[in-house]
Design an enzyme around this catalytic site. Structure first.
Site, mmCIF file in Angstrom:
data_model
loop_
_atom_site.group_PDB
_atom_site.id
_atom_site.type_symbol
_atom_site.label_atom_id
_atom_site.label_comp_id
_atom_site.label_asym_id
_atom_site.label_seq_id
_atom_site.Cartn_x
_atom_site.Cartn_y
_atom_site.Cartn_z
ATOM 1 C CG HIS A 82 -3.409 3.343 1.075
ATOM 2 N ND1 HIS A 82 -3.524 2.709 -0.099
ATOM 3 C CD2 HIS A 82 -3.181 2.320 1.702
ATOM 4 C CE1 HIS A 82 -4.111 1.035 0.017
ATOM 5 N NE2 HIS A 82 -4.051 1.415 1.243
ATOM 6 C CG ASN A 112 -7.025 -1.148 0.120
ATOM 7 O OD1 ASN A 112 -5.884 -1.315 -0.579
ATOM 8 N ND2 ASN A 112 -6.858 -1.880 1.762
ATOM 9 C CB CYS A 149 -1.273 0.547 1.438
ATOM 10 S SG CYS A 149 -1.850 -1.277 1.223
HETATM 11 N N1 ACO Z 1 -19.498 -10.212 6.359
HETATM 12 C C1 ACO Z 1 -19.306 -10.456 7.925
HETATM 13 N N2 ACO Z 1 -19.151 -10.482 8.879
HETATM 14 C C2 ACO Z 1 -17.136 -10.452 8.769
HETATM 15 C C3 ACO Z 1 -16.669 -9.705 7.482
HETATM 16 C C4 ACO Z 1 -17.206 -10.177 6.714
HETATM 17 N N3 ACO Z 1 -17.022 -10.325 5.417
HETATM 18 N N4 ACO Z 1 -15.483 -10.933 7.132
HETATM 19 C C5 ACO Z 1 -15.278 -10.728 9.292
HETATM 20 N N5 ACO Z 1 -16.447 -11.670 9.499
HETATM 21 C C6 ACO Z 1 -17.002 -11.300 10.954
HETATM 22 C C7 ACO Z 1 -15.625 -12.299 11.854
HETATM 23 O O1 ACO Z 1 -16.044 -13.565 11.402
HETATM 24 C C8 ACO Z 1 -16.016 -11.743 13.302
HETATM 25 O O2 ACO Z 1 -17.583 -12.519 13.191
HETATM 26 P P1 ACO Z 1 -17.415 -13.654 14.748
HETATM 27 O O3 ACO Z 1 -17.287 -12.617 15.697
HETATM 28 O O4 ACO Z 1 -18.734 -14.230 15.171
HETATM 29 O O5 ACO Z 1 -15.692 -14.231 14.955
HETATM 30 C C9 ACO Z 1 -16.668 -10.902 13.212
HETATM 31 O O6 ACO Z 1 -16.997 -10.189 11.671
HETATM 32 C C10 ACO Z 1 -15.362 -9.773 12.981
HETATM 33 O O7 ACO Z 1 -14.876 -9.931 12.733
HETATM 34 P P2 ACO Z 1 -12.853 -9.166 12.856
HETATM 35 O O8 ACO Z 1 -12.366 -9.455 11.829
HETATM 36 O O9 ACO Z 1 -12.795 -8.652 14.002
HETATM 37 O O10 ACO Z 1 -13.782 -8.186 12.301
HETATM 38 P P3 ACO Z 1 -13.279 -6.400 12.172
HETATM 39 O O11 ACO Z 1 -14.501 -5.511 13.690
HETATM 40 O O12 ACO Z 1 -11.670 -6.032 12.990
HETATM 41 O O13 ACO Z 1 -13.264 -5.645 11.065
HETATM 42 C C11 ACO Z 1 -11.616 -5.193 9.201
HETATM 43 C C12 ACO Z 1 -12.882 -6.168 10.311
HETATM 44 C C13 ACO Z 1 -12.818 -4.467 8.785
HETATM 45 C C14 ACO Z 1 -10.958 -5.681 8.827
HETATM 46 C C15 ACO Z 1 -11.124 -4.117 10.427
HETATM 47 O O14 ACO Z 1 -10.293 -4.956 11.307
HETATM 48 C C16 ACO Z 1 -10.103 -3.003 9.363
HETATM 49 O O15 ACO Z 1 -10.694 -1.948 9.459
HETATM 50 N N6 ACO Z 1 -9.144 -3.206 9.237
HETATM 51 C C17 ACO Z 1 -8.800 -2.506 9.098
HETATM 52 C C18 ACO Z 1 -7.757 -3.062 8.034
HETATM 53 C C19 ACO Z 1 -8.005 -2.932 7.151
HETATM 54 O O16 ACO Z 1 -8.794 -1.960 6.626
HETATM 55 N N7 ACO Z 1 -7.279 -3.421 6.293
HETATM 56 C C20 ACO Z 1 -7.471 -2.592 4.842
HETATM 57 C C21 ACO Z 1 -6.331 -3.222 3.786
HETATM 58 S S1 ACO Z 1 -4.834 -3.443 4.679
HETATM 59 C C22 ACO Z 1 -4.268 -1.295 4.263
HETATM 60 O O17 ACO Z 1 -4.651 -0.970 3.783
HETATM 61 C C23 ACO Z 1 -3.114 -1.597 4.926
#
Ligand code: ACO
Length: 332
Positions: A259, A289, A114
């Site tokens: 980004h 992304n 990224c």
């Molecule tokens: N749809 C529905 N439910 C989902 C999905 C989905 N697509 N993906 C995960 N879940 C579920 C999980 O299984 C989990 O269920 P559980 O509680 O029963 O185990 C629940 O949702 C929560 O999962 P988490 O991974 O803890 O979700 P979180 O609230 O952390 O959100 C996310 C995930 C959006 C990726 C978050 O961690 C985030 O914003 N991270 C930042 C990383 C990012 O944005 N990366 C982008 C690429 S990297 C970069 O460019 C820098």
């Protein structure tokens, strides 16, 4: 010493629109979850009959060249940021060089995920400053969709990533231009966001046909919470570092182009910097992304929408796999 400036920008995204609604038909997810956590409504995924990383990059390049009234022949070096090259090797830089009909100019590939576009811009800036090249093409292009697990098993990453390409042309100028670039990395966190295979760390014994499963190659592994926590800190650090290095303050920023990792990350930075909605450009809602392509695509759209004017102070900032993070301050 000479300065460098961006003389034109272009972008290209695949025609194929993948909505959240479509994803909810192929995996256990839903529009509300995706929009609330990431801000994404739809993304573009490649059509295998039309799109490659190199040909999307060529289309973005041609848009930039037309806007600058330049031709392919004016380009004397290529810096290509991608983590999803068309082949494992050679890199996509040489494929773009071929697509553009350029016979022997150098082409360098950058693999900083990224942050790759800002790393690429920084390298090109140094080459212009030393007088080594006069017209450098800097590209960020990715096809992420083919590395995604498009089932419920892969839903934490499959809903986030998209495909596309952006390109800028850099030339010397009397006034800067690119005021500064700051580049960082911390390899202790390499496995928090990575694709292990294809990679040379996998022993031959594990490559026997019976050991290769459908999850063993091209699986994006992401610890979303860790990425989020580090991203919000590093984005702020590297933006402040850039401002301090130039004796500027956050009030001087006309447009921040972060980004496009996640809308919640961009909104957090916006709030910390007390910037208005008009001062931060986001298009993750439409493209997801796109890793190294996200900043040049956003820059190209912001410029086309008239949001970038001469003399504006533009701040680019990125964080991603590695971890790597970077910023660039540009006087337009
Ligand atoms: N749809 C529905 N439910 C989902 C999905 C989905 N697509 N993906 C995960 N879940 C579920 C999980 O299984 C989990 O269920 P559980 O509680 O029963 O185990 C629940 O949702 C929560 O999962 P988490 O991974 O803890 O979700 P979180 O609230 O952390 O959100 C996310 C995930 C959006 C990726 C978050 O961690 C985030 O914003 N991270 C930042 C990383 C990012 O944005 N990366 C982008 C690429 S990297 C970069 O460019 C820098």
């Amino acid at each position: 010493m000479r300065n460098s400036k961006i003389v034109a920008i272009g972008h290209h995204v695949p025609e194929n629109i993948i909505t959240n609604q479509y994803l909810s038909t192929v995996m256990d997810t839903n529009n509300d979850w995706i929009v609330e956590r990431t801000g994404i409504n739809e993304r573009r995924w490649m059509d295998p009959s039309k799109d490659t990383v190199a040909n999307m990059a060529a289309k973005a390049t041609r848009m930039a060249l037309e806007r600058a009234k330049l031709t392919e022949k004016d380009i004397d070096f290529i810096v290509f940021a991608t983590i999803t090259p068309d082949y494992f090797f050679p890199g996509s830089g040489v494929l773009l060089q071929r697509e553009l009909g350029l016979e022997s100019i150098g082409a360098l590939d950058i693999r900083n995920a990224c942050s790759g576009f800002i790393y690429a811009l920084s390298v090109a800036d140094q080459f212009i400053k030393t007088g080594m090249y006069k017209t450098i093409l800097v590209v960020g292009a990715e096809i992420q969709s083919t590395a995604l697990d498009i089932t419920t098993r892969g839903r934490n990453t499959a809903v986030i990533f998209g495909d596309g390409a952006g390109a800028v042309i850099l030339q010397p100028s009397d006034k800067p231009g690119i005021l500064s670039t700051h580049l960082h990395s911390d390899g202790r966190f390499a496995e928090e966001l990575y694709v292990k295979d294809p990679g040379s760390s996998r022993p031959h014994q594990e490559r026997q046909p019976e050991q290769i499963t459908d999850t063993s190659t091209f699986k994006v592994v992401m610890n979303g919470n860790q990425v989020f926590k580090h991203a919000v800190v590093r984005f702020m650090e590297v933006i402040n570092e850039a401002l301090e290095a130039n004796n500027l303050s956050k009030e001087d920023i006309n447009l921040l182009v972060p980004h496009q990792a996640n809308l919640r990350i961009s909104q957090y930075i916006q709030e910390k910097l007390a910037l208005s909605n008009d001062q931060v450009y986001n298009n993750i809602m439409r493209y997801g992304n796109t890793t190294a392509a996200s900043i040049p695509i956003a820059l190209s759209e912001a410029w086309a929408e008239g949001k970038i004017k001469e003399n504006d102070l533009i701040c680019l900032a990125a964080f991603g796999s590695g971890f790597t993070w970077a910023s660039a301050l540009i006087r337009w």
